[in-house]
Every structure is written in structure tokens, then in C-alpha cells.
Design a protein around this motif. Structure first.
Motif, PDB file in Angstrom:
ATOM      1  N   CYS A 259       2.715  13.240  -1.653  1.00  0.00           N
ATOM      2  CA  CYS A 259       2.625  11.777  -1.806  1.00  0.00           C
ATOM      3  C   CYS A 259       1.648  11.220  -1.052  1.00  0.00           C
ATOM      4  O   CYS A 259       0.844  11.591  -0.245  1.00  0.00           O
ATOM      5  N   GLU A 260       1.407  10.195  -1.787  1.00  0.00           N
ATOM      6  CA  GLU A 260       0.276   9.142  -1.068  1.00  0.00           C
ATOM      7  C   GLU A 260       0.777   8.377   0.040  1.00  0.00           C
ATOM      8  O   GLU A 260       1.592   7.918   0.328  1.00  0.00           O
ATOM      9  N   PRO A 261      -0.261   8.465   1.137  1.00  0.00           N
ATOM     10  CA  PRO A 261       0.145   7.645   2.375  1.00  0.00           C
ATOM     11  C   PRO A 261       0.000   6.143   2.104  1.00  0.00           C
ATOM     12  O   PRO A 261      -0.533   5.694   1.329  1.00  0.00           O
ATOM     13  N   ALA A 302      -7.243   7.452  -3.797  1.00  0.00           N
ATOM     14  CA  ALA A 302      -8.529   7.750  -2.548  1.00  0.00           C
ATOM     15  C   ALA A 302      -8.818   6.297  -2.046  1.00  0.00           C
ATOM     16  O   ALA A 302      -8.969   6.256  -0.749  1.00  0.00           O
ATOM     17  N   ARG A 303      -9.149   5.377  -2.888  1.00  0.00           N
ATOM     18  CA  ARG A 303      -9.310   4.078  -2.347  1.00  0.00           C
ATOM     19  C   ARG A 303      -8.297   3.320  -1.370  1.00  0.00           C
ATOM     20  O   ARG A 303      -8.475   2.862  -0.346  1.00  0.00           O
ATOM     21  N   ARG A 304      -6.960   3.398  -2.015  1.00  0.00           N
ATOM     22  CA  ARG A 304      -5.960   2.855  -1.092  1.00  0.00           C
ATOM     23  C   ARG A 304      -5.740   3.722   0.130  1.00  0.00           C
ATOM     24  O   ARG A 304      -5.587   3.257   1.318  1.00  0.00           O
ATOM     25  N   ARG A 310      -8.486   3.243   7.317  1.00  0.00           N
ATOM     26  CA  ARG A 310      -9.346   2.135   8.185  1.00  0.00           C
ATOM     27  C   ARG A 310      -8.226   1.200   8.935  1.00  0.00           C
ATOM     28  O   ARG A 310      -8.499   0.918  10.262  1.00  0.00           O
ATOM     29  N   GLY A 311      -7.148   0.893   8.322  1.00  0.00           N
ATOM     30  CA  GLY A 311      -6.267   0.097   9.013  1.00  0.00           C
ATOM     31  C   GLY A 311      -5.438   0.758  10.242  1.00  0.00           C
ATOM     32  O   GLY A 311      -4.927   0.235  11.156  1.00  0.00           O
ATOM     33  N   CYS A 312      -5.517   2.080  10.304  1.00  0.00           N
ATOM     34  CA  CYS A 312      -5.055   2.916  11.316  1.00  0.00           C
ATOM     35  C   CYS A 312      -6.155   3.102  12.592  1.00  0.00           C
ATOM     36  O   CYS A 312      -5.774   3.616  13.514  1.00  0.00           O
ATOM     37  N   GLY A 313      -7.324   2.710  12.137  1.00  0.00           N
ATOM     38  CA  GLY A 313      -8.627   2.781  13.175  1.00  0.00           C
ATOM     39  C   GLY A 313      -9.467   3.752  12.848  1.00  0.00           C
ATOM     40  O   GLY A 313     -10.397   4.154  13.981  1.00  0.00           O
TER      41      GLY A 313
END
Length: 314
Positions: A259-261, A302-304, A310-313
Motif C-alpha cells: 500500500c501507499e505510505p 509517486a508524488r504523494r 521529504r516530510g520525514c527528512g
């Protein structure tokens, strides 16, 4: 509050840790690509266009023959889109002993040559399946004999040495559902039986969780053997159905087990933090198995996913 009282400063926004040792990319797998040529898959040009559009600078070659195999053409196609190659992928059945070496090497050498020509340094090695992906028919016994374990370890060590000597690449072995290198027990047995100088691991977070493994524990226990990452999550509710029904991996993917992260397990933030803590540079290539899928489905995911990482660093 009187005019003489200073305004309280707003608390600083919490920022994720900088994962500066993690190099994020994606792969044809995240576009539903499992085979060199298949009418259910997107054309390779569309994959390259969309993976670049989604913001991933690194890609894998995917199944050999999906992307152009001429190094000059592939370099032009990837370079024009700002893409670089992190690894190639090969499939092996080295537990079958020396009799399969020549056939294995013929496949490996093709992929290794293209991988080296593209400037990559890794070869992802996937063991063969013990049951058919579509029919669930048993191809081999799910459990290896002691002799087969010895052949597997010796064959992987030979492969690691030959690939390094001839092509300058490092092999990273990919634990995978429905193969003999899958969950905690078999992964530990494989690592303990092989030489860390020539055989290391591509930790696929989704496959390891699919097979009941604890990703962070593996990184903490065998950190020096982690040479590469595939980032993936599983839907725990669908996985429970898959386990209950004894479903093969292919039908499980079609049911949506990957599934999608960040909707599944394992949580990727602690995995990435543990990997960052190893103190080495690691590729972390996103893979969301979803063969087959509608052609317009992969790019929004893929965009999400890139935005989430990026939000994870990363």
C-alpha cells in the motif's frame, strides 16, 4: 496583557531529522512494471518522464530489457531527464548448486555490464520463488535442506566476488516473499552463513514486514550488513487475509497488500532514522508493488510518496 508585556514567541516548528545519508529514488516496480515487456505495463518512456516529474533523481533498471539496454541510449534518455541509476536487478536460484552457475552468470553478466556502464555500484539479487506467482503451484519445497543452504551461501559468495572483480559492483541480496530468504529466521541464517565482505543485504521493508520481520530490529542487529534499502509498506488487514488464505505473492499484490505510505507497516520514519544512524550512505528506493495497475495510477502516488518522504527528512 498590558502594553509593557512582551508577546510570547511562537514555539519553533518541529522539523524532521535531516536524513543526509539517505539517497531517495524510485523504480519501475512503482509503475507496475514486473516484466521486460508486457501489454499491461506503461511504456518505458512514460516511466522515465513520470519518475522525474515526481521528483526522484535516482532509479533502478528494473527487469532487464524494460529500459533500453544500449548504454549510450539509456544514458541519453536518463540524463536528459536528470535521472541517475542506482542499481540493476538479477534473479538467481543458487541453492540448486554449481549446475546452475553458467546459466546464472549469463544473466548476471548482462545486467552487471549495463549497471556498470550507467555508473551504478549495486546489483540487487533476488532469490527464486518456491511457488508459482499466479497458480500457487509448488515449484520447490519451501524449506531448504542443509546441503541447499550450503550451496546457496557458497553460490552467493562466489557471485559477490565475481561481480566485484569483473564489474566493480557490490551485490545486495533481497529477502522476498515466497522465496527461501524471507523472514527473520531465514534472513539471519543466510547472513550468518555468508561473508560480510562480499555479500550484504537489500532490506526491502515491505517484504520483510510481509514475512513477519521487524525492520528496525534487523538494522540494529545486522547494521553492518545493510547495503541498500527498498522502501515499501504492507496493509496489515489485507496481509492477515493473505496469510489466512495461504495466498501467493502475485495475487496478494493484486489484492492490494502493498500500500501507499504512510498507510501501512512498517512505519518508515523509525526505519529511516535507524538507517541514518548506521553512519553510511544508503540508497532508499521506493517500490510499491502493484502489477498490474491502471496507467494513470502510479504518478499521483509517486508524488504523494515523495512529499511524504521529504516530510520525514529524506
Amino acid at each position: 496583557m498590558t502594553d509593557s508585556q512582551p508577546l510570547s514567541a511562537a514555539p519553533p516548528a518541529t522539523r524532521p531529522p535531516a536524513l543526509d545519508r539517505i539517497r531517495v529514488g524510485s523504480a519501475p516496480d512503482s509503475w507496475g512494471v514486473w516484466f521486460p515487456d508486457d501489454p499491461l505495463q506503461v511504456p518505458w518512456q512514460r516511466f522515465l518522464d513520470e519518475v522525474a516529474e515526481a521528483g526522484y533523481p535516482w532509479i533502478e533498471l528494473g527487469p532487464y530489457g524494460y529500459l533500453p539496454t544500449d548504454p549510450g541510449r539509456l544514458a541519453q534518455e536518463t540524463g536528459s531527464r536528470g535521472l541517475k541509476v542506482s542499481a540493476g536487478t538479477v534473479f538467481t536460484a543458487l541453492h540448486r548448486g554449481p549446475a546452475v552457475w553458467d546459466e546464472t552468470w549469463a544473466h548476471v553478466s548482462q545486467v552487471a555490464e549495463l549497471t556498470r556502464a550507467m555508473g551504478a555500484r549495486h546489483l540487487v539479487v533476488i532469490p527464486s520463488f518456491w511457488r508459482d506467482d499466479k497458480t500457487a503451484e509448488l515449484i520447490e519445497n519451501p524449506e531448504l535442506t542443509a546441503g541447499q543452504w550450503r550451496d546457496l551461501a557458497a553460490g552467493m559468495e562466489r557471485l559477490g566476488r565475481e561481480v566485484r572483480e569483473r564489474y566493480g559492483l557490490d551485490i545486495v541480496v533481497h529477502p522476498h516473499a515466497d522465496t527461501h530468504i524471507d523472514g527473520e529466521e531465514n534472513v539471519a541464517r543466510f547472513l550468518d552463513a555468508t561473508d560480510a565482505d562480499v555479500v550484504n543485504l537489500c532490506l526491502d521493508t515491505g517484504h520483510y514486514a510481509y514475512c513477519g520481520g521487524d525492520n528496525v530490529k534487523l538494522i540494529e542487529t545486522y547494521g553492518e550488513r545493510i547495503g541498500y534499502l527498498h522502501l515499501k509498506q504492507v496493509d496489515p488487514e489485507i496481509l492477515a487475509e493473505v496469510v489466512r488464505d495461504g495466498m501467493p505473492f502475485g495475487p496478494a499484490v493484486r489484492r492490494g497488500v502493498m500500500c501507499e505510505p504512510p498507510d501501512g507497516v512498517p512505519a518508515l520514519e523509525p526505519v529511516l532514522e535507524a538507517a541514518q544512524g548506521l553512519g553510511v550512505e544508503l540508497f532508499a528506493i521506493v517500490e510499491q508493488d502493484m502489477y498490474p495497475c491502471p496507467p494513470d495510477q502510479p504518478l499521483p502516488i509517486a508524488r504523494r510518496t515523495r512529499r511524504f518522504l521529504r516530510g520525514c527528512g529524506a
